[in-house]
Design a protein around this motif. Structure first.
Motif, PDB file in Angstrom:
ATOM      1  N   PRO A 190      41.323  37.893  46.446  1.00  0.00           N
ATOM      2  CA  PRO A 190      40.253  37.770  47.455  1.00  0.00           C
ATOM      3  C   PRO A 190      39.704  36.642  47.929  1.00  0.00           C
ATOM      4  O   PRO A 190      39.151  36.486  49.120  1.00  0.00           O
ATOM      5  CB  PRO A 190      39.058  38.389  46.480  1.00  0.00           C
ATOM      6  CG  PRO A 190      39.622  38.177  44.921  1.00  0.00           C
ATOM      7  CD  PRO A 190      41.231  38.210  45.115  1.00  0.00           C
ATOM      8  N   VAL A 191      40.120  35.349  47.251  1.00  0.00           N
ATOM      9  CA  VAL A 191      39.821  34.161  48.051  1.00  0.00           C
ATOM     10  C   VAL A 191      40.615  33.947  49.167  1.00  0.00           C
ATOM     11  O   VAL A 191      40.252  33.347  50.096  1.00  0.00           O
ATOM     12  CB  VAL A 191      40.069  33.072  46.670  1.00  0.00           C
ATOM     13  CG1 VAL A 191      40.190  31.664  47.442  1.00  0.00           C
ATOM     14  CG2 VAL A 191      39.228  33.031  45.708  1.00  0.00           C
ATOM     15  N   LEU A 192      41.962  34.254  49.057  1.00  0.00           N
ATOM     16  CA  LEU A 192      42.805  34.133  50.286  1.00  0.00           C
ATOM     17  C   LEU A 192      42.313  34.976  51.352  1.00  0.00           C
ATOM     18  O   LEU A 192      42.326  34.549  52.381  1.00  0.00           O
ATOM     19  CB  LEU A 192      44.263  34.456  49.932  1.00  0.00           C
ATOM     20  CG  LEU A 192      45.306  34.406  50.824  1.00  0.00           C
ATOM     21  CD1 LEU A 192      45.250  32.919  51.319  1.00  0.00           C
ATOM     22  CD2 LEU A 192      46.564  34.975  50.704  1.00  0.00           C
ATOM     23  N   ILE A 193      41.937  36.349  51.057  1.00  0.00           N
ATOM     24  CA  ILE A 193      41.269  37.249  51.944  1.00  0.00           C
ATOM     25  C   ILE A 193      39.995  36.846  52.935  1.00  0.00           C
ATOM     26  O   ILE A 193      40.002  36.612  53.792  1.00  0.00           O
ATOM     27  CB  ILE A 193      41.108  38.630  51.365  1.00  0.00           C
ATOM     28  CG1 ILE A 193      42.468  39.113  51.039  1.00  0.00           C
ATOM     29  CG2 ILE A 193      40.290  39.613  52.458  1.00  0.00           C
ATOM     30  CD1 ILE A 193      42.181  40.700  50.186  1.00  0.00           C
ATOM     31  N   VAL A 194      39.144  36.142  51.778  1.00  0.00           N
ATOM     32  CA  VAL A 194      37.828  35.806  52.459  1.00  0.00           C
ATOM     33  C   VAL A 194      38.104  34.613  53.255  1.00  0.00           C
ATOM     34  O   VAL A 194      37.882  34.211  54.491  1.00  0.00           O
ATOM     35  CB  VAL A 194      36.819  35.503  51.268  1.00  0.00           C
ATOM     36  CG1 VAL A 194      35.485  34.555  51.916  1.00  0.00           C
ATOM     37  CG2 VAL A 194      36.175  36.737  50.778  1.00  0.00           C
TER      38      VAL A 194
END
Length: 81
Positions: free
Chosen positions: A67-71
């Protein structure tokens, strides 16, 4: 039985295709597949860390990286536009 109207000989042509919209949809699909593959690599690596390497902290960090990569990609993408 109902009769068909006599003016059925005039055919309406379908509207012209919107090639720009088609190309934008295809580009979005390719982007979705690309990031889906990247996220699956993170999932496989985290499963390996959990099961085989007996490193649950590394596995959890890899799962949290998705999720950090997506955000991060969404924020960086909005800056370019």
């Amino acid at each position: 039985m109902a009769k068909k109207p006599a003016a059925a000989a005039t055919h309406e042509l379908p509207p012209a295709m919107d090639y720009a919209q088609h190309e934008a949809t295809y580009a979005g699909f390719i982007t979705f597949v690309k990031w889906g593959i990247v996220s699956m690599v993170f999932v496989v690596l985290s499963l390996y860390a959990f099961i085989e390497a007996h490193q649950p902290i590394i596995g959890a960090l890899l799962l949290l990286a998705i999720p950090v990569l997506i955000v991060g990609v969404m924020v960086m993408g909005s800056r370019r536009n």
